[in-house]
Enzyme design. Structure first.
Site, PDB file in Angstrom:
ATOM      1  N   SER A 405    -103.646   9.052 -46.181  1.00 52.96           N
ATOM      2  CA  SER A 405    -102.227   8.179 -45.327  1.00 52.96           C
ATOM      3  C   SER A 405    -102.539   7.504 -44.610  1.00 52.96           C
ATOM      4  O   SER A 405    -103.986   6.619 -43.365  1.00 52.96           O
ATOM      5  CB  SER A 405    -101.579   9.303 -44.514  1.00 52.96           C
ATOM      6  OG  SER A 405     -99.944   8.322 -44.725  1.00 52.96           O
ATOM      7  N   PRO A 406    -102.264   6.204 -44.935  1.00 61.47           N
ATOM      8  CA  PRO A 406    -102.568   4.995 -43.888  1.00 61.47           C
ATOM      9  C   PRO A 406    -102.043   4.885 -42.461  1.00 61.47           C
ATOM     10  O   PRO A 406    -101.053   5.500 -42.488  1.00 61.47           O
ATOM     11  CB  PRO A 406    -101.582   3.333 -44.569  1.00 61.47           C
ATOM     12  CG  PRO A 406     -99.792   4.442 -45.124  1.00 61.47           C
ATOM     13  CD  PRO A 406    -101.067   5.641 -45.180  1.00 61.47           C
ATOM     14  N   GLN A 483    -102.632  -1.032 -48.114  1.00 56.70           N
ATOM     15  CA  GLN A 483    -101.150  -0.891 -48.118  1.00 56.70           C
ATOM     16  C   GLN A 483    -101.329  -2.200 -47.179  1.00 56.70           C
ATOM     17  O   GLN A 483    -101.917  -2.935 -46.442  1.00 56.70           O
ATOM     18  CB  GLN A 483    -101.040  -0.587 -46.781  1.00 56.70           C
ATOM     19  CG  GLN A 483     -99.622  -0.152 -47.099  1.00 56.70           C
ATOM     20  CD  GLN A 483     -99.146   0.599 -45.690  1.00 56.70           C
ATOM     21  OE1 GLN A 483     -99.346   1.120 -44.800  1.00 56.70           O
ATOM     22  NE2 GLN A 483     -98.211   1.912 -46.339  1.00 56.70           N
ATOM     23  N   TYR A 565     -89.858  -2.007 -40.798  1.00 59.20           N
ATOM     24  CA  TYR A 565     -90.893  -3.466 -41.228  1.00 59.20           C
ATOM     25  C   TYR A 565     -89.722  -4.234 -41.941  1.00 59.20           C
ATOM     26  O   TYR A 565     -89.077  -3.156 -42.542  1.00 59.20           O
ATOM     27  CB  TYR A 565     -92.165  -2.691 -41.447  1.00 59.20           C
ATOM     28  CG  TYR A 565     -92.558  -2.237 -40.453  1.00 59.20           C
ATOM     29  CD1 TYR A 565     -92.547  -2.784 -39.271  1.00 59.20           C
ATOM     30  CD2 TYR A 565     -93.343  -0.615 -40.714  1.00 59.20           C
ATOM     31  CE1 TYR A 565     -93.136  -1.852 -38.466  1.00 59.20           C
ATOM     32  CE2 TYR A 565     -94.185  -0.529 -40.145  1.00 59.20           C
ATOM     33  CZ  TYR A 565     -94.116  -0.724 -39.047  1.00 59.20           C
ATOM     34  OH  TYR A 565     -94.548   0.177 -37.685  1.00 59.20           O
ATOM     35  N   ARG A 613     -93.891   2.443 -50.331  1.00 60.56           N
ATOM     36  CA  ARG A 613     -93.888   4.016 -49.298  1.00 60.56           C
ATOM     37  C   ARG A 613     -92.898   3.219 -49.506  1.00 60.56           C
ATOM     38  O   ARG A 613     -91.815   1.946 -48.721  1.00 60.56           O
ATOM     39  CB  ARG A 613     -95.255   3.619 -47.955  1.00 60.56           C
ATOM     40  CG  ARG A 613     -94.304   4.599 -47.475  1.00 60.56           C
ATOM     41  CD  ARG A 613     -95.761   4.426 -46.264  1.00 60.56           C
ATOM     42  NE  ARG A 613     -96.084   5.725 -46.728  1.00 60.56           N
ATOM     43  CZ  ARG A 613     -96.438   6.775 -45.551  1.00 60.56           C
ATOM     44  NH1 ARG A 613     -96.879   5.968 -44.031  1.00 60.56           N
ATOM     45  NH2 ARG A 613     -97.348   7.176 -46.215  1.00 60.56           N
ATOM     46  N   ARG A 707    -102.816  12.966 -39.350  1.00 56.39           N
ATOM     47  CA  ARG A 707    -102.507  12.830 -38.600  1.00 56.39           C
ATOM     48  C   ARG A 707    -104.338  13.936 -37.989  1.00 56.39           C
ATOM     49  O   ARG A 707    -105.119  14.244 -37.460  1.00 56.39           O
ATOM     50  CB  ARG A 707    -101.651  13.662 -37.765  1.00 56.39           C
ATOM     51  CG  ARG A 707    -101.218  12.572 -36.544  1.00 56.39           C
ATOM     52  CD  ARG A 707     -99.375  13.157 -36.111  1.00 56.39           C
ATOM     53  NE  ARG A 707     -98.601  14.150 -37.454  1.00 56.39           N
ATOM     54  CZ  ARG A 707     -97.497  14.217 -36.585  1.00 56.39           C
ATOM     55  NH1 ARG A 707     -97.040  14.372 -35.269  1.00 56.39           N
ATOM     56  NH2 ARG A 707     -97.299  14.897 -37.590  1.00 56.39           N
TER      57      ARG A 707
HETATM   58  C1  FMN Z   1    -101.386   6.445 -35.958  1.00 58.62           C
HETATM   59  C2  FMN Z   1    -100.717   6.373 -36.532  1.00 58.62           C
HETATM   60  C3  FMN Z   1    -100.543   4.947 -36.944  1.00 58.62           C
HETATM   61  C4  FMN Z   1    -100.066   5.456 -38.426  1.00 58.62           C
HETATM   62  N1  FMN Z   1    -100.341   3.648 -38.845  1.00 58.62           N
HETATM   63  C5  FMN Z   1     -99.521   3.674 -40.529  1.00 58.62           C
HETATM   64  C6  FMN Z   1     -99.070   2.373 -40.928  1.00 58.62           C
HETATM   65  O1  FMN Z   1    -100.453   1.612 -40.597  1.00 58.62           O
HETATM   66  N2  FMN Z   1     -98.172   2.343 -41.931  1.00 58.62           N
HETATM   67  C7  FMN Z   1     -98.291   3.844 -42.441  1.00 58.62           C
HETATM   68  O2  FMN Z   1     -97.286   3.088 -43.828  1.00 58.62           O
HETATM   69  N3  FMN Z   1     -98.050   4.836 -42.360  1.00 58.62           N
HETATM   70  C8  FMN Z   1     -98.519   4.919 -41.031  1.00 58.62           C
HETATM   71  N4  FMN Z   1     -98.460   5.972 -39.550  1.00 58.62           N
HETATM   72  C9  FMN Z   1     -97.803   7.699 -41.112  1.00 58.62           C
HETATM   73  C10 FMN Z   1     -98.390   7.881 -41.284  1.00 58.62           C
HETATM   74  O3  FMN Z   1     -98.827   7.317 -42.360  1.00 58.62           O
HETATM   75  C11 FMN Z   1     -97.844   9.538 -41.836  1.00 58.62           C
HETATM   76  O4  FMN Z   1     -97.012   9.026 -42.512  1.00 58.62           O
HETATM   77  C12 FMN Z   1     -96.943  10.323 -40.812  1.00 58.62           C
HETATM   78  O5  FMN Z   1     -98.165  10.480 -39.485  1.00 58.62           O
HETATM   79  C13 FMN Z   1     -97.344  11.490 -40.814  1.00 58.62           C
HETATM   80  O6  FMN Z   1     -98.245  12.321 -41.718  1.00 58.62           O
HETATM   81  P1  FMN Z   1     -98.760  13.212 -40.655  1.00 58.62           P
HETATM   82  O7  FMN Z   1     -97.797  14.854 -40.557  1.00 58.62           O
HETATM   83  O8  FMN Z   1     -99.457  14.065 -41.879  1.00 58.62           O
HETATM   84  O9  FMN Z   1     -99.300  12.893 -39.782  1.00 58.62           O
HETATM   85  C14 FMN Z   1     -99.163   5.984 -38.869  1.00 58.62           C
HETATM   86  C15 FMN Z   1     -99.378   7.598 -37.946  1.00 58.62           C
HETATM   87  C16 FMN Z   1    -100.015   7.165 -37.020  1.00 58.62           C
HETATM   88  C17 FMN Z   1    -100.301   8.908 -36.018  1.00 58.62           C
END
Ligand code: FMN
Ligand code: FAD
Length: 755
Positions: A405-406, A483, A565, A613, A707
């Site tokens: 994921s981003p 992205q 955003y 997204r 994560r």
């Molecule tokens: C450190 C960090 C940075 C993130 N940056 C982005 C981002 O740049 N773009 C985005 O769409 N989501 C971003 N997210 C959200 C993640 O892509 C994801 O949707 C969110 O962490 C939930 O997934 P998880 O439970 O597997 O961590 C970020 C999450 C984390 C933890």
């Protein structure tokens, strides 16, 4: 007050603990009257009852009717799965057992006594309100208990029959006005229960709102006759006022006691019948209440401890029940799935039972599902865990369903990706995921979230990205998706590990949004409201960034329209208060995001997919509704989004998300199966089992894992070894690590099995 399972069981346990206390149960019905039929318990629940009161436990177990299988009937197909292990008992029998046990202990029981005012018990030390889902006591003291009652979308009628169902039976029948389903199971040697359920609007369209109980039964017999083997349906709810068709009310109270009055069982909370836990919760409440009261001391303190313990349990069950209840409320979403997948979706609908658990119950069924999915994906040998099935979007072929994921790294200077990014993305690509997303890469310096965000507005940045993309292509089987986003009102803020979302201490740049509303009141900068010129200029920035991305060699592009955003700020009514053609109706709010999609799509090669997204819920009052969400998703898809990456929230700081494992997946399921559009699920998907069950049930096509990939770039390789899946690509440099890991995991599994 109330002689159902909660009232009787708490009387039994209290009398046992405090033999000298005088305990009375007052019930408005006769001992043999009951509105229900059967009740289901699991083995675990029964162990708790054995410890609490052995004689009633023994009598209940003696009256059990056991079964193991679940049958699902849909479109003329019948799918049987085994290993589920249920035990049922007639509700009347359960109540009689509890009544007899209470009498033997000296509990005083009064029947046919409707309590209208608890002042008649003014001298009691404790008043237990066990008066069921429509609790009069709860209503009378509503300001103290603060109940919230959610009236759900389906109608159901609880009937009985002499038909002996060989398995717990779910059958689905379509009428000219919509779907009906039955939940049926046998609970004694002679009797079964049949709950007939349908959406409120379908129920009304058939005139069932005006039908008598007999007419309703005739209707159900006509529709479900083929499952009844000639047996009749019966009602025992004729004594109830109003329609025998009920709405399920989800009840929860903020406080469970006031003075010396305490709520218990359905009066305090409910659990949907599809997970069959209402009686269990009621009796477990009684165990906790009697334990706390019999400890002595202040009654208020005891009631406080009781609520603390039981509230958590009720919340957990309600959250599991919510997914399953919504599955049945929205059955029409799933009826186009093949019967095998439909059954899988039903069985895993609560998201509590996953692929592994289902395999333990019925390996043959899970094998059939895996083979069928593999066949549909063109996998020849048919032995492939769902997470390792290939997936094709336009001409892009992914080797598995795992997506990195981003995730913003906050490590760029002037938008330039550097060696950190090369190593970070390189490691995730060699870690086995089918698709790696870049972090939100910003289309302009002012479109950055923080000074550490990557960007793509010049050729130097393009060349730096080209080096990363080149590494991924040369050294892995992964594809890489760019992205692109613009920060909008959440721009010019501190790095993720500083005070995220808070403005920079100095050198802030101007920010822009759909409307001039700051993100955090009194803290964030007030953004400029984007003018039509701004909208055109930012669209052009997206196009330039996409063009540079194509030159850098990316395989796919995602437009970030989530998390508050800039593009997201147009979609949500909480952040878009415009009155021009970009605000107001959903058609207007979606206009700018759709324009960006069209403009970017226009320069992309025909074979390359575009993802978008979105935040499917704002988790805040006044945010995106379900209808808005579907209209938005449809419009974005029609504008050119091939796949929707379904996240939620971060629109407003006062959001109240309901977290849990896979907590956003139901939104992906909603969109995918309503619109028939490919989706990516994300959010607390942290085990291979989650990915397997999401893909196999059709709740999403791909799973984005964020994560866990920070903690372990080789998350997918590790999962392949764990699942003994040999088809996963590994970097050849790491092959000796692969064989050692596989050996060690197999040895650990053997030892665990032996223990
Ligand atoms: C450190 C960090 C940075 C993130 N940056 C982005 C981002 O740049 N773009 C985005 O769409 N989501 C971003 N997210 C959200 C993640 O892509 C994801 O949707 C969110 O962490 C939930 O997934 P998880 O439970 O597997 O961590 C970020 C999450 C984390 C933890
Ligand atoms: C269709 C359906 C199917 C279900 N299936 C299951 C299942 O399979 N397994 C399961 O565990 N649970 C099931 N439940 C839920 C289960 O019935 C309840 O959760 C459970 O009965 C709760 O127990 P209780 O004692 O709190 O309330 P109740 O069983 O409702 O008992 C409340 C009692 O209080 C009495 N009362 C109410 N007001 C007064 C008054 N003013 N004066 C005197 N008496 C009063 C009522 O007559 C009643 O006897 C189902 C529920 C429904 C609707």
């Amino acid at each position: 007050m109330g002689g159902g399972p909660a009232g009787l069981y708490s009387a039994i346990l209290l009398k046992q603990a405090l033999p000298r206390a005088r305990i009375e149960v007052h019930e408005r019905n006769k001992p043999d009257d009951t509105f229900g039929w059967g009740v289901v318990f699991s083995d675990q629940t029964m162990a708790g009852f054995a410890a609490a009161d052995a004689p009633s436990h023994a009598a209940i177990v003696d009256s059990f009717y056991h079964w193991d299988d679940i049958d699902v009937h849909i479109h003329g197909a019948a799918i049987r799965t085994g290993g589920h292990g249920f035990a049922g008992i007639e509700r009347k029998r359960l109540l009689n057992i509890l009544q007899e046990r209470a009498a033997s202990l000296g509990v005083e029981q009064t029947f046919q006594h409707e309590i209208r005012d608890e002042a008649e018990f003014a001298d009691a030390d404790l008043l237990i309100a066990a008066d069921g889902v429509n609790s009069r006591v709860r209503q009378q003291y509503a300001p103290a208990f603060e109940p919230s009652v959610d009236v759900r979308k389906c109608r159901f009628i609880w009937l009985g029959t002499t038909q002996r169902f060989p398995a717990f039976t779910f059958a689905f029948e379509k009428t000219e006005h919509g779907w009906f389903q039955i939940h049926a199971y046998q609970f004694s040697t002679e009797l079964s229960t049949v709950i007939v359920e349908t959406r409120e609007e379908t129920w009304r369209a058939h005139g069932l709102d005006r039908a008598t109980t007999d007419e309703s039964i005739e209707f159900a017999e006509r529709l479900f006759g083929k499952y009844l083997g000639g047996a009749r349906l019966m009602s025992n709810a004729r004594h109830l006022r109003g329609s025998a068709w009920l709405n399920f009310n989800r009840v929860l109270c903020r406080r469970w006691f006031t003075r010396n009055i305490v709520l218990i069982g359905d009066a305090a909370h409910t659990a949907h019948f599809s997970i069959g836990s209402g009686t269990k919760l009621a009796m477990e409440d009684a165990i906790a209440l009697s334990r706390e009261i019999s400890r002595g001391g202040d009654v208020g303190d005891a009631l406080h401890r009781y609520q603390e313990e039981r509230e958590l349990e009720a919340l957990k069950l309600q959250s599991a029940a919510r997914n399953r209840m919504e599955w049945f409320e929205n059955v029409a979403r799933y009826t186009d799935l093949e019967p095998l997948q439909f059954t899988y979706s039903l069985l895993t609908g609560s998201q509590r039972i996953g692929h592994d658990n289902l395999k333990l119950r019925d390996a043959g069924f899970v094998g059939d599902v895996e083979r069928r999915l593999a066949q549909r994906c063109g996998v020849a040998d048919g032995k492939c865990p769902p997470m390792f099935l290939p997936f094709k979007l336009r001409d892009l072929e992914l080797v598995n369903r795992v997506v990195v994921s981003p995730m913003a790294q906050y490590s760029a200077v002037d938008g330039m990706p550097n060696d950190w990014h090369l190593v970070h993305y390189g490691a995730r690509a060699t870690g086995g995921a089918g698709l790696v997303f870049t972090e939100m890469t910003c289309v302009s310096p002012h479109g950055r979230i923080s000074p550490g965000c990557t960007g793509l507005w010049n050729e130097a940045q393009r060349d730096a990205w080209r080096r990363i993309v080149g590494f991924v292509h040369e050294h892995s089987d992964a594809k890489i998706c760019l992205q692109l986003g613009h920060s909008g009102r959440k721009g010019s803020t501190q790095l993720g590990w500083e005070r995220a979302d808070y403005p920079l201490e100095s050198d802030n740049w101007p920010i822009i949004s759909a409307s001039p509303l700051p993100y955090i009141d009194g803290v964030s900068q007030v953004p400029k409201q984007a003018s039509e010129e701004d909208i055109a200029a930012i669209t052009a920035e997206f196009v330039l960034a996409a063009r540079l991305g194509l030159q850098a060699g990316f395989d796919m592009i995602e437009l970030h329209m989530a998390h508050g955003y800039l593009l997201a700020s147009f979609l949500s009514p909480l952040t878009n208060q415009r009155t021009d053609r970009y605000g107001g109706s959903i058609e207007n709010r979606v206009r700018f995001p759709a324009e960006v999609i069209q403009a970017v799509r226009a320069i992309m090669p025909a074979g390359m997919p575009l993802s978008v997204r979105i935040s499917a819920s704002d988790w805040a009052q006044g945010g995106l509704s379900d209808d808005d969400l579907i209209a938005t998703a449809r419009a974005l898809h029609e504008a050119g989004a091939d796949v929707l990456d379904v996240s939620t929230g971060q629109t407003v700081p006062w959001q109240k998300p309901v977290y849990g494992r896979m907590y956003q997946t139901p939104f992906s399921d909603f969109i995918r199966n309503t619109l028939n559009v490919p989706t990516i699920a994300v959010g607390n998907i942290y085990e291979p089992d989650h990915v397997n069950s999401i893909v196999a049930s059709g709740r999403a096509d791909l799973c984005a894992v964020a994560r866990p990939h920070l903690a372990n770039p080789n998350w997918t390789l590790q999962a392949a070894a764990q699942l003994q899946h040999s088809g996963q690509w590994w970097p050849q440099q790491y092959l000796s690590g692969k064989s050692q890991l596989e050996r060690n995991l197999q040895r650990a599994a053997l030892i665990a099995g032996a223990v």
